[in-house]
Design a protein around this motif. Structure first.
Motif, PDB file in Angstrom:
ATOM      1  N   GLY A  93       7.373 -23.710 -15.233  1.00 31.04           N
ATOM      2  CA  GLY A  93       7.767 -22.729 -14.237  1.00 31.04           C
ATOM      3  C   GLY A  93       6.779 -22.522 -13.103  1.00 31.04           C
ATOM      4  O   GLY A  93       6.965 -21.616 -12.292  1.00 31.04           O
ATOM      5  N   GLN A  94       5.730 -23.332 -13.020  1.00 29.46           N
ATOM      6  CA  GLN A  94       4.792 -23.183 -11.909  1.00 29.46           C
ATOM      7  C   GLN A  94       5.455 -23.718 -10.646  1.00 29.46           C
ATOM      8  O   GLN A  94       5.874 -24.865 -10.584  1.00 29.46           O
ATOM      9  CB  GLN A  94       3.482 -23.935 -12.178  1.00 29.46           C
ATOM     10  CG  GLN A  94       2.445 -23.704 -11.092  1.00 29.46           C
ATOM     11  CD  GLN A  94       1.108 -24.392 -11.377  1.00 29.46           C
ATOM     12  OE1 GLN A  94       0.975 -25.168 -12.324  1.00 29.46           O
ATOM     13  NE2 GLN A  94       0.131 -24.086 -10.550  1.00 29.46           N
ATOM     14  N   THR A  95       5.563 -22.860  -9.632  1.00 24.78           N
ATOM     15  CA  THR A  95       6.190 -23.261  -8.368  1.00 24.78           C
ATOM     16  C   THR A  95       5.186 -23.316  -7.223  1.00 24.78           C
ATOM     17  O   THR A  95       5.440 -23.983  -6.224  1.00 24.78           O
ATOM     18  CB  THR A  95       7.340 -22.310  -7.990  1.00 24.78           C
ATOM     19  OG1 THR A  95       6.841 -20.980  -7.903  1.00 24.78           O
ATOM     20  CG2 THR A  95       8.461 -22.382  -9.019  1.00 24.78           C
ATOM     21  N   VAL A  96       4.081 -22.605  -7.348  1.00 20.60           N
ATOM     22  CA  VAL A  96       3.003 -22.676  -6.359  1.00 20.60           C
ATOM     23  C   VAL A  96       1.799 -23.274  -7.073  1.00 20.60           C
ATOM     24  O   VAL A  96       1.361 -22.739  -8.098  1.00 20.60           O
ATOM     25  CB  VAL A  96       2.669 -21.288  -5.775  1.00 20.60           C
ATOM     26  CG1 VAL A  96       1.505 -21.390  -4.800  1.00 20.60           C
ATOM     27  CG2 VAL A  96       3.893 -20.679  -5.093  1.00 20.60           C
ATOM     28  N   PHE A  97       1.283 -24.347  -6.534  1.00 21.30           N
ATOM     29  CA  PHE A  97       0.215 -25.069  -7.215  1.00 21.30           C
ATOM     30  C   PHE A  97      -1.164 -24.594  -6.753  1.00 21.30           C
ATOM     31  O   PHE A  97      -1.923 -25.301  -6.113  1.00 21.30           O
ATOM     32  CB  PHE A  97       0.442 -26.582  -7.101  1.00 21.30           C
ATOM     33  CG  PHE A  97       1.593 -26.984  -7.974  1.00 21.30           C
ATOM     34  CD1 PHE A  97       1.375 -27.390  -9.279  1.00 21.30           C
ATOM     35  CD2 PHE A  97       2.899 -26.868  -7.526  1.00 21.30           C
ATOM     36  CE1 PHE A  97       2.432 -27.708 -10.122  1.00 21.30           C
ATOM     37  CE2 PHE A  97       3.965 -27.179  -8.360  1.00 21.30           C
ATOM     38  CZ  PHE A  97       3.728 -27.591  -9.656  1.00 21.30           C
ATOM     39  N   HIS A  98      -1.413 -23.344  -7.114  1.00 21.33           N
ATOM     40  CA  HIS A  98      -2.691 -22.631  -6.997  1.00 21.33           C
ATOM     41  C   HIS A  98      -2.635 -21.692  -8.191  1.00 21.33           C
ATOM     42  O   HIS A  98      -1.714 -20.870  -8.267  1.00 21.33           O
ATOM     43  CB  HIS A  98      -2.734 -21.850  -5.679  1.00 21.33           C
ATOM     44  CG  HIS A  98      -4.009 -21.110  -5.421  1.00 21.33           C
ATOM     45  ND1 HIS A  98      -4.683 -21.234  -4.233  1.00 21.33           N
ATOM     46  CD2 HIS A  98      -4.726 -20.228  -6.166  1.00 21.33           C
ATOM     47  CE1 HIS A  98      -5.760 -20.459  -4.242  1.00 21.33           C
ATOM     48  NE2 HIS A  98      -5.797 -19.826  -5.417  1.00 21.33           N
ATOM     49  N   ILE A  99      -3.530 -21.859  -9.160  1.00 18.80           N
ATOM     50  CA  ILE A  99      -3.377 -21.085 -10.396  1.00 18.80           C
ATOM     51  C   ILE A  99      -3.216 -19.602 -10.073  1.00 18.80           C
ATOM     52  O   ILE A  99      -3.809 -19.084  -9.127  1.00 18.80           O
ATOM     53  CB  ILE A  99      -4.522 -21.308 -11.410  1.00 18.80           C
ATOM     54  CG1 ILE A  99      -5.863 -20.853 -10.859  1.00 18.80           C
ATOM     55  CG2 ILE A  99      -4.538 -22.745 -11.894  1.00 18.80           C
ATOM     56  CD1 ILE A  99      -6.962 -20.799 -11.916  1.00 18.80           C
ATOM     57  N   HIS A 100      -2.404 -18.952 -10.862  1.00 17.08           N
ATOM     58  CA  HIS A 100      -2.171 -17.522 -10.700  1.00 17.08           C
ATOM     59  C   HIS A 100      -1.777 -16.928 -12.041  1.00 17.08           C
ATOM     60  O   HIS A 100      -1.031 -17.521 -12.807  1.00 17.08           O
ATOM     61  CB  HIS A 100      -1.116 -17.233  -9.632  1.00 17.08           C
ATOM     62  CG  HIS A 100       0.153 -18.006  -9.749  1.00 17.08           C
ATOM     63  ND1 HIS A 100       0.245 -19.352  -9.443  1.00 17.08           N
ATOM     64  CD2 HIS A 100       1.390 -17.615 -10.135  1.00 17.08           C
ATOM     65  CE1 HIS A 100       1.495 -19.755  -9.632  1.00 17.08           C
ATOM     66  NE2 HIS A 100       2.207 -18.722 -10.058  1.00 17.08           N
ATOM     67  N   LEU A 101      -2.316 -15.765 -12.278  1.00 14.80           N
ATOM     68  CA  LEU A 101      -2.060 -15.037 -13.513  1.00 14.80           C
ATOM     69  C   LEU A 101      -1.035 -13.959 -13.212  1.00 14.80           C
ATOM     70  O   LEU A 101      -1.253 -13.113 -12.338  1.00 14.80           O
ATOM     71  CB  LEU A 101      -3.365 -14.411 -14.024  1.00 14.80           C
ATOM     72  CG  LEU A 101      -3.292 -13.704 -15.363  1.00 14.80           C
ATOM     73  CD1 LEU A 101      -3.067 -14.717 -16.485  1.00 14.80           C
ATOM     74  CD2 LEU A 101      -4.573 -12.925 -15.612  1.00 14.80           C
ATOM     75  N   HIS A 102       0.090 -13.994 -13.915  1.00 17.50           N
ATOM     76  CA  HIS A 102       1.127 -12.978 -13.761  1.00 17.50           C
ATOM     77  C   HIS A 102       0.779 -11.783 -14.651  1.00 17.50           C
ATOM     78  O   HIS A 102       0.489 -11.960 -15.836  1.00 17.50           O
ATOM     79  CB  HIS A 102       2.487 -13.501 -14.237  1.00 17.50           C
ATOM     80  CG  HIS A 102       3.043 -14.623 -13.444  1.00 17.50           C
ATOM     81  ND1 HIS A 102       4.043 -14.451 -12.516  1.00 17.50           N
ATOM     82  CD2 HIS A 102       2.755 -15.953 -13.444  1.00 17.50           C
ATOM     83  CE1 HIS A 102       4.343 -15.626 -11.979  1.00 17.50           C
ATOM     84  NE2 HIS A 102       3.579 -16.556 -12.540  1.00 17.50           N
ATOM     85  N   LEU A 103       0.830 -10.597 -14.097  1.00 18.67           N
ATOM     86  CA  LEU A 103       0.753  -9.349 -14.856  1.00 18.67           C
ATOM     87  C   LEU A 103       2.140  -8.735 -14.806  1.00 18.67           C
ATOM     88  O   LEU A 103       2.658  -8.437 -13.724  1.00 18.67           O
ATOM     89  CB  LEU A 103      -0.272  -8.389 -14.248  1.00 18.67           C
ATOM     90  CG  LEU A 103      -0.246  -6.939 -14.747  1.00 18.67           C
ATOM     91  CD1 LEU A 103      -0.595  -6.868 -16.229  1.00 18.67           C
ATOM     92  CD2 LEU A 103      -1.176  -6.074 -13.920  1.00 18.67           C
ATOM     93  N   LEU A 104       2.773  -8.600 -15.979  1.00 17.73           N
ATOM     94  CA  LEU A 104       4.112  -8.029 -16.082  1.00 17.73           C
ATOM     95  C   LEU A 104       4.062  -6.792 -16.974  1.00 17.73           C
ATOM     96  O   LEU A 104       3.483  -6.845 -18.071  1.00 17.73           O
ATOM     97  CB  LEU A 104       5.079  -9.047 -16.677  1.00 17.73           C
ATOM     98  CG  LEU A 104       5.232 -10.320 -15.863  1.00 17.73           C
ATOM     99  CD1 LEU A 104       5.060 -11.527 -16.746  1.00 17.73           C
ATOM    100  CD2 LEU A 104       6.563 -10.321 -15.171  1.00 17.73           C
TER     101      LEU A 104
END
Length: 114
Positions: A93-104
Motif C-alpha cells: 500500500g505504499q503510494t509515496v516513496f518517502h517513508i512515512h509513519l501513519h498514526l491512526l
C-alpha cells in the motif's frame, strides 16, 4: 528528490496541514483519512522505503515513533489506543516513496487491517 511529493511538502512547495515538526521530522494530516486522527510522520531526510533504511538512519526512524506517541498523547489517544504503521512498496500500500509513519486513532481499529 526533486519529484518526491513528501519532499515538496517538507520544503513548503506543496501545502499541507502540518501538526508537528522538529529538526528530524514533519507531521501532517493525511488528505484521505482512514480514522478521525490520521497523521503522517516523515523524516526530513528522503528515504524511499523501509528497505532503504541504513544503520545510520536508526535514530531518525525511532524518532518518528516517539514523535507519533507524543502527538497521540497530546490528542488524548494514548489511553484508548492508536495504531502506527509503515507500508513498504506497492503490494503493502505504499503510494509515496518517502517513508512515512501513519498514526491512526479516534475509532476502534480492527485486525487484521485488510
Amino acid at each position: 528528490m526533486s519529484d518526491c511529493l513528501f519532499c515538496k511538502i517538507r520544503d513548503g512547495q506543496i501545502p499541507a496541514k502540518v501538526v508537528y515538526q522538529d529538526d528530524t521530522c514533519l507531521a501532517f494530516e493525511d488528505i484521505n483519512p482512514q480514522a478521525p486522527t490520521h497523521v503522517l510522520f516523515i523524516p526530513r531526510k528522503h528515504i524511499a522505503t523501509v528497505n532503504d533504511i541504513t544503520e545510520g538512519d536508526e535514530a531518525t526512524v525511532g524518532h518518528l515513533f516517539t514523535a507519533a506517541a507524543k502527538l497521540a498523547h497530546q490528542r488524548g489517544h494514548d489511553a484508548n489506543g492508536y495504531r502506527v504503521v509503515m507500508n513498504t512498496n506497492r503490494d503493502a500500500g505504499q503510494t509515496v516513496f518517502h517513508i512515512h509513519l501513519h498514526l491512526l486513532a479516534g475509532r476502534p481499529l480492527m485486525w487484521p487491517p485488510g
